[in-house]
Enzyme design. Structure first.
Site, PDB file in Angstrom:
ATOM      1  N   ASP A 257     -32.825 -41.203 -10.945  1.00  0.00           N
ATOM      2  CA  ASP A 257     -32.656 -39.908 -11.561  1.00  0.00           C
ATOM      3  C   ASP A 257     -31.654 -38.962 -10.978  1.00  0.00           C
ATOM      4  O   ASP A 257     -31.832 -38.854  -9.771  1.00  0.00           O
ATOM      5  CB  ASP A 257     -34.162 -39.472 -10.891  1.00  0.00           C
ATOM      6  CG  ASP A 257     -35.535 -40.078 -11.714  1.00  0.00           C
ATOM      7  OD1 ASP A 257     -35.661 -40.705 -12.659  1.00  0.00           O
ATOM      8  OD2 ASP A 257     -36.419 -40.841 -11.056  1.00  0.00           O
TER       9      ASP A 257
ATOM     10  N   ASP B  35     -27.629 -44.675  -7.664  1.00  0.00           N
ATOM     11  CA  ASP B  35     -29.504 -43.285  -7.877  1.00  0.00           C
ATOM     12  C   ASP B  35     -29.917 -43.936  -8.987  1.00  0.00           C
ATOM     13  O   ASP B  35     -29.086 -43.685 -10.488  1.00  0.00           O
ATOM     14  CB  ASP B  35     -29.407 -42.312  -7.054  1.00  0.00           C
ATOM     15  CG  ASP B  35     -30.781 -41.398  -7.581  1.00  0.00           C
ATOM     16  OD1 ASP B  35     -31.385 -42.212  -7.307  1.00  0.00           O
ATOM     17  OD2 ASP B  35     -30.526 -40.317  -7.498  1.00  0.00           O
TER      18      ASP B  35
ATOM     19  N   ASP C 105     -26.829 -38.203  -6.527  1.00  0.00           N
ATOM     20  CA  ASP C 105     -26.738 -36.920  -7.213  1.00  0.00           C
ATOM     21  C   ASP C 105     -27.357 -36.071  -5.894  1.00  0.00           C
ATOM     22  O   ASP C 105     -26.841 -34.613  -6.452  1.00  0.00           O
ATOM     23  CB  ASP C 105     -27.568 -36.716  -8.455  1.00  0.00           C
ATOM     24  CG  ASP C 105     -28.757 -36.757  -7.926  1.00  0.00           C
ATOM     25  OD1 ASP C 105     -30.101 -35.710  -8.668  1.00  0.00           O
ATOM     26  OD2 ASP C 105     -29.414 -38.371  -7.898  1.00  0.00           O
TER      27      ASP C 105
END
Length: 224
Positions: free
Chosen positions: A12, A10, A176
């Site tokens: 961001d 991922d 995240d």
């Protein structure tokens, strides 16, 4: 080498702390429409499902604060202004998380294929990576408009398997948020959950990733 051939990430909240620039861009657009300014810790809870949903969440908050609503044309204009401001501030305040660059370089040197899978607008993905000098490390970049479906749908991970001729068990994903964990598990891929990112203020362990790490460099411990 382990069973893994490709590692997807991922963007961001995983590679880059982009929250300050996203908050700045939301608030700059909101100011043009006389909407309230949102604190960073609130904007954090809106991130993870792409720009349209970020703005929808922001507008719902603004309505709750002020009672003010925008019509469809105003919402379209607001989204354009957010896109403009974010395009101007992609890496103004953003920073790489600790150990990201060195770990990615190590993984590349070890022969792993690296890919980015993000719901971020596709046009912004490469410029952000380039700004931090890491774009050349990746063999594939998938953004929010790259495919018909975005995370938590597993389509991006299926796409990577197809493009590189891999089984899902040969792909490790690192993210995240619960969207990252769900996409990976649905695709049949192992997944690392990082504790420092943007997961709506919910501990990433609750999404049951295969590993939970506090430091990006810890990824190396499962690849030895």
């Amino acid at each position: 080498m382990t069973q893994f051939k490709l590692i997807g990430f991922d963007l961001d909240g995983t590679l880059v702390n982009s929250l300050p620039d996203l908050a700045l861009s939301v608030n700059s657009a909101f100011a043009e429409f006389d909407l309230p300014q949102a604190p960073e810790d609130l904007v954090l809870t809106w991130i993870g499902n792409g720009a349209d949903i970020l703005i929808a969440r922001a507008l719902a908050w603004a309505k709750a604060q002020t009672g003010k609503t925008l019509n469809d044309e105003q919402i379209k204009a607001l989204k354009r202004r957010f896109g403009f401001y974010y395009g101007e501030n992609l890496c103004n305040l953003s920073v790489l998380y600790p150990n990201v660059k060195s770990t990615l370089e190590t993984l590349k040197q070890k022969g792993y294929l690296l890919a980015v899978v993000t719901n971020k607008p596709t046009k912004h993905v490469q410029p952000v990576l380039q700004a931090f000098g890491i774009d050349h490390l990746f063999s594939e970049l998938l953004g929010g408009q790259s495919l018909p479906a975005i995370k938590p749908h597993p389509a991006p991970l299926y796409y990577l398997c197809g493009k590189f001729g891999l089984y899902p068990k040969q792909v490790l994903f690192v993210g995240d948020s619960k969207n990252d964990i769900l996409a990976a598990h649905t695709a049949g891929c192992a997944v690392v959950g990082l504790t420092y990112g943007y997961n709506y203020n919910i501990p990433i362990a609750e999404s049951k990733p295969d590993w939970v790490f506090d430091d990006f460099a810890q990824i190396l411990t499962i690849l030895e």
